[in-house]
Design a protein around this motif. Structure first.
Motif, PDB file in Angstrom:
ATOM      1  N   LYS A   1       0.822  -1.218   0.000  1.00  0.00           N
ATOM      2  CA  LYS A   1       0.000   0.000   0.000  1.00  0.00           C
ATOM      3  C   LYS A   1       0.861   1.276   0.000  1.00  0.00           C
ATOM      4  O   LYS A   1       0.806   2.069   0.939  1.00  0.00           O
ATOM      5  CB  LYS A   1      -0.960  -0.009   1.184  1.00  0.00           C
ATOM      6  CG  LYS A   1      -1.910  -1.178   1.153  1.00  0.00           C
ATOM      7  CD  LYS A   1      -2.825  -1.208   2.346  1.00  0.00           C
ATOM      8  CE  LYS A   1      -3.704  -2.429   2.230  1.00  0.00           C
ATOM      9  NZ  LYS A   1      -4.333  -2.801   3.466  1.00  0.00           N
ATOM     10  N   PRO A   2       1.635   1.459  -1.053  1.00  0.00           N
ATOM     11  CA  PRO A   2       2.512   2.645  -1.088  1.00  0.00           C
ATOM     12  C   PRO A   2       1.707   3.941  -1.092  1.00  0.00           C
ATOM     13  O   PRO A   2       0.656   4.028  -1.729  1.00  0.00           O
ATOM     14  CB  PRO A   2       3.285   2.471  -2.399  1.00  0.00           C
ATOM     15  CG  PRO A   2       2.389   1.635  -3.251  1.00  0.00           C
ATOM     16  CD  PRO A   2       1.676   0.709  -2.301  1.00  0.00           C
ATOM     17  N   ARG A   3       2.195   4.906  -0.361  1.00  0.00           N
ATOM     18  CA  ARG A   3       1.573   6.237  -0.350  1.00  0.00           C
ATOM     19  C   ARG A   3       2.329   7.179  -1.275  1.00  0.00           C
ATOM     20  O   ARG A   3       1.810   8.215  -1.670  1.00  0.00           O
ATOM     21  CB  ARG A   3       1.529   6.807   1.064  1.00  0.00           C
ATOM     22  CG  ARG A   3       0.590   6.028   1.980  1.00  0.00           C
ATOM     23  CD  ARG A   3       0.524   6.604   3.371  1.00  0.00           C
ATOM     24  NE  ARG A   3       1.851   6.616   3.969  1.00  0.00           N
ATOM     25  CZ  ARG A   3       2.328   7.628   4.683  1.00  0.00           C
ATOM     26  NH1 ARG A   3       1.608   8.693   4.903  1.00  0.00           N
ATOM     27  NH2 ARG A   3       3.543   7.563   5.190  1.00  0.00           N
ATOM     28  N   ILE A   4       3.582   6.822  -1.584  1.00  0.00           N
ATOM     29  CA  ILE A   4       4.429   7.654  -2.436  1.00  0.00           C
ATOM     30  C   ILE A   4       5.119   6.758  -3.457  1.00  0.00           C
ATOM     31  O   ILE A   4       5.656   5.702  -3.107  1.00  0.00           O
ATOM     32  CB  ILE A   4       5.505   8.394  -1.603  1.00  0.00           C
ATOM     33  CG1 ILE A   4       4.851   9.286  -0.557  1.00  0.00           C
ATOM     34  CG2 ILE A   4       6.432   9.192  -2.509  1.00  0.00           C
ATOM     35  CD1 ILE A   4       5.815   9.795   0.494  1.00  0.00           C
ATOM     36  N   ILE A   5       5.093   7.190  -4.704  1.00  0.00           N
ATOM     37  CA  ILE A   5       5.868   6.534  -5.755  1.00  0.00           C
ATOM     38  C   ILE A   5       6.842   7.581  -6.270  1.00  0.00           C
ATOM     39  O   ILE A   5       6.424   8.650  -6.730  1.00  0.00           O
ATOM     40  CB  ILE A   5       4.965   6.018  -6.895  1.00  0.00           C
ATOM     41  CG1 ILE A   5       3.983   4.966  -6.354  1.00  0.00           C
ATOM     42  CG2 ILE A   5       5.811   5.458  -8.039  1.00  0.00           C
ATOM     43  CD1 ILE A   5       2.941   4.529  -7.356  1.00  0.00           C
ATOM     44  N   LEU A   6       8.120   7.302  -6.164  1.00  0.00           N
ATOM     45  CA  LEU A   6       9.159   8.248  -6.570  1.00  0.00           C
ATOM     46  C   LEU A   6       9.742   7.825  -7.914  1.00  0.00           C
ATOM     47  O   LEU A   6      10.286   6.733  -8.047  1.00  0.00           O
ATOM     48  CB  LEU A   6      10.265   8.305  -5.510  1.00  0.00           C
ATOM     49  CG  LEU A   6      11.433   9.234  -5.794  1.00  0.00           C
ATOM     50  CD1 LEU A   6      10.973  10.689  -5.869  1.00  0.00           C
ATOM     51  CD2 LEU A   6      12.502   9.074  -4.716  1.00  0.00           C
ATOM     52  N   ILE A   7       9.595   8.701  -8.892  1.00  0.00           N
ATOM     53  CA  ILE A   7      10.171   8.491 -10.222  1.00  0.00           C
ATOM     54  C   ILE A   7      11.348   9.453 -10.322  1.00  0.00           C
ATOM     55  O   ILE A   7      11.174  10.659 -10.189  1.00  0.00           O
ATOM     56  CB  ILE A   7       9.145   8.796 -11.335  1.00  0.00           C
ATOM     57  CG1 ILE A   7       7.863   7.986 -11.161  1.00  0.00           C
ATOM     58  CG2 ILE A   7       9.763   8.616 -12.713  1.00  0.00           C
ATOM     59  CD1 ILE A   7       7.991   6.518 -11.418  1.00  0.00           C
ATOM     60  N   THR A   8      12.537   8.934 -10.558  1.00  0.00           N
ATOM     61  CA  THR A   8      13.725   9.790 -10.528  1.00  0.00           C
ATOM     62  C   THR A   8      14.171  10.291 -11.898  1.00  0.00           C
ATOM     63  O   THR A   8      14.942  11.236 -11.970  1.00  0.00           O
ATOM     64  CB  THR A   8      14.899   9.051  -9.865  1.00  0.00           C
ATOM     65  OG1 THR A   8      15.167   7.851 -10.600  1.00  0.00           O
ATOM     66  CG2 THR A   8      14.584   8.716  -8.415  1.00  0.00           C
ATOM     67  N   GLN A   9      13.717   9.639 -12.967  1.00  0.00           N
ATOM     68  CA  GLN A   9      14.114  10.037 -14.318  1.00  0.00           C
ATOM     69  C   GLN A   9      12.974   9.719 -15.276  1.00  0.00           C
ATOM     70  O   GLN A   9      12.090   8.924 -14.957  1.00  0.00           O
ATOM     71  CB  GLN A   9      15.355   9.267 -14.780  1.00  0.00           C
ATOM     72  CG  GLN A   9      16.588   9.491 -13.968  1.00  0.00           C
ATOM     73  CD  GLN A   9      17.764   8.685 -14.515  1.00  0.00           C
ATOM     74  OE1 GLN A   9      17.845   8.416 -15.706  1.00  0.00           O
ATOM     75  NE2 GLN A   9      18.673   8.300 -13.647  1.00  0.00           N
ATOM     76  N   SER A  10      13.045  10.281 -16.464  1.00  0.00           N
ATOM     77  CA  SER A  10      12.012   9.993 -17.465  1.00  0.00           C
ATOM     78  C   SER A  10      12.419   8.882 -18.424  1.00  0.00           C
ATOM     79  O   SER A  10      11.670   8.556 -19.339  1.00  0.00           O
ATOM     80  CB  SER A  10      11.688  11.255 -18.255  1.00  0.00           C
ATOM     81  OG  SER A  10      12.825  11.694 -18.963  1.00  0.00           O
ATOM     82  N   LEU A  11      13.575   8.296 -18.210  1.00  0.00           N
ATOM     83  CA  LEU A  11      14.026   7.217 -19.083  1.00  0.00           C
ATOM     84  C   LEU A  11      13.039   6.053 -19.025  1.00  0.00           C
ATOM     85  O   LEU A  11      12.338   5.857 -18.034  1.00  0.00           O
ATOM     86  CB  LEU A  11      15.424   6.745 -18.681  1.00  0.00           C
ATOM     87  CG  LEU A  11      16.523   7.807 -18.766  1.00  0.00           C
ATOM     88  CD1 LEU A  11      17.834   7.269 -18.218  1.00  0.00           C
ATOM     89  CD2 LEU A  11      16.692   8.280 -20.196  1.00  0.00           C
ATOM     90  N   ASP A  12      12.992   5.272 -20.107  1.00  0.00           N
ATOM     91  CA  ASP A  12      11.999   4.205 -20.214  1.00  0.00           C
ATOM     92  C   ASP A  12      12.054   3.175 -19.092  1.00  0.00           C
ATOM     93  O   ASP A  12      11.023   2.622 -18.711  1.00  0.00           O
ATOM     94  CB  ASP A  12      12.128   3.494 -21.564  1.00  0.00           C
ATOM     95  CG  ASP A  12      11.662   4.369 -22.718  1.00  0.00           C
ATOM     96  OD1 ASP A  12      10.935   5.364 -22.458  1.00  0.00           O
ATOM     97  OD2 ASP A  12      12.025   4.073 -23.867  1.00  0.00           O
ATOM     98  N   ASP A  13      13.229   2.920 -18.562  1.00  0.00           N
ATOM     99  CA  ASP A  13      13.292   1.933 -17.482  1.00  0.00           C
ATOM    100  C   ASP A  13      12.772   2.495 -16.160  1.00  0.00           C
ATOM    101  O   ASP A  13      12.535   1.751 -15.215  1.00  0.00           O
ATOM    102  CB  ASP A  13      14.705   1.357 -17.324  1.00  0.00           C
ATOM    103  CG  ASP A  13      15.752   2.404 -16.998  1.00  0.00           C
ATOM    104  OD1 ASP A  13      15.577   3.576 -17.382  1.00  0.00           O
ATOM    105  OD2 ASP A  13      16.757   2.048 -16.362  1.00  0.00           O
ATOM    106  N   HIS A  14      12.550   3.788 -16.092  1.00  0.00           N
ATOM    107  CA  HIS A  14      11.987   4.426 -14.898  1.00  0.00           C
ATOM    108  C   HIS A  14      10.502   4.730 -15.090  1.00  0.00           C
ATOM    109  O   HIS A  14       9.781   4.903 -14.112  1.00  0.00           O
ATOM    110  CB  HIS A  14      12.728   5.730 -14.586  1.00  0.00           C
ATOM    111  CG  HIS A  14      14.140   5.522 -14.167  1.00  0.00           C
ATOM    112  ND1 HIS A  14      14.577   5.750 -12.884  1.00  0.00           N
ATOM    113  CD2 HIS A  14      15.226   5.105 -14.861  1.00  0.00           C
ATOM    114  CE1 HIS A  14      15.865   5.482 -12.810  1.00  0.00           C
ATOM    115  NE2 HIS A  14      16.288   5.090 -13.999  1.00  0.00           N
TER     116      HIS A  14
END
Length: 107
Positions: free
Chosen positions: A31-44
């Motif tokens: 039940k994550p409350r935060i999803i952190l995306i660090t880059q826009s690269l396809d693997d992220h």
């Protein structure tokens, strides 16, 4: 991946989850409350993975924090109301956790 460095300095091999569905179910179970995306690269910002998370997680139960470069990709999958876009130098507190965006590495 090859960055032109000697293998003694850097060596990477592509990894693929053998059972992605089980991994996604495990993430959802936490039940994550935060999803952190660090880059826009396809693997992220892998659209099939992010789309699966959107279907599996209750809407509005989480916030996605990401850089401006990922906004367009994420906005195709998630409603903008759950996106928190941070430019380098910006700080935001989400769920009692403070995040400060940096410029990161040049890729």
């Amino acid at each position: 991946m090859d960055f032109g460095l000697p293998p003694s300095v850097y060596c990477a091999k592509q990894k693929v989850l053998k059972d992605a569905q089980t991994t996604l179910q495990r993430i959802v179970g936490e039940k994550p409350r935060i999803i952190l995306i660090t880059q826009s690269l396809d693997d992220h910002t892998h659209p099939p993975t992010l789309s699966a998370l959107r279907r599996m997680l209750p809407m509005d139960s989480y916030t996605i924090i990401a850089p401006p470069s990922a906004k367009n990709k994420l906005a195709q999958i998630f409603p903008e109301r759950i996106l928190k876009i941070l430019k380098p130098g910006e700080t935001s507190c989400v769920g009692g956790v403070e995040f400060t965006a940096t410029s990161g590495s040049l890729v």
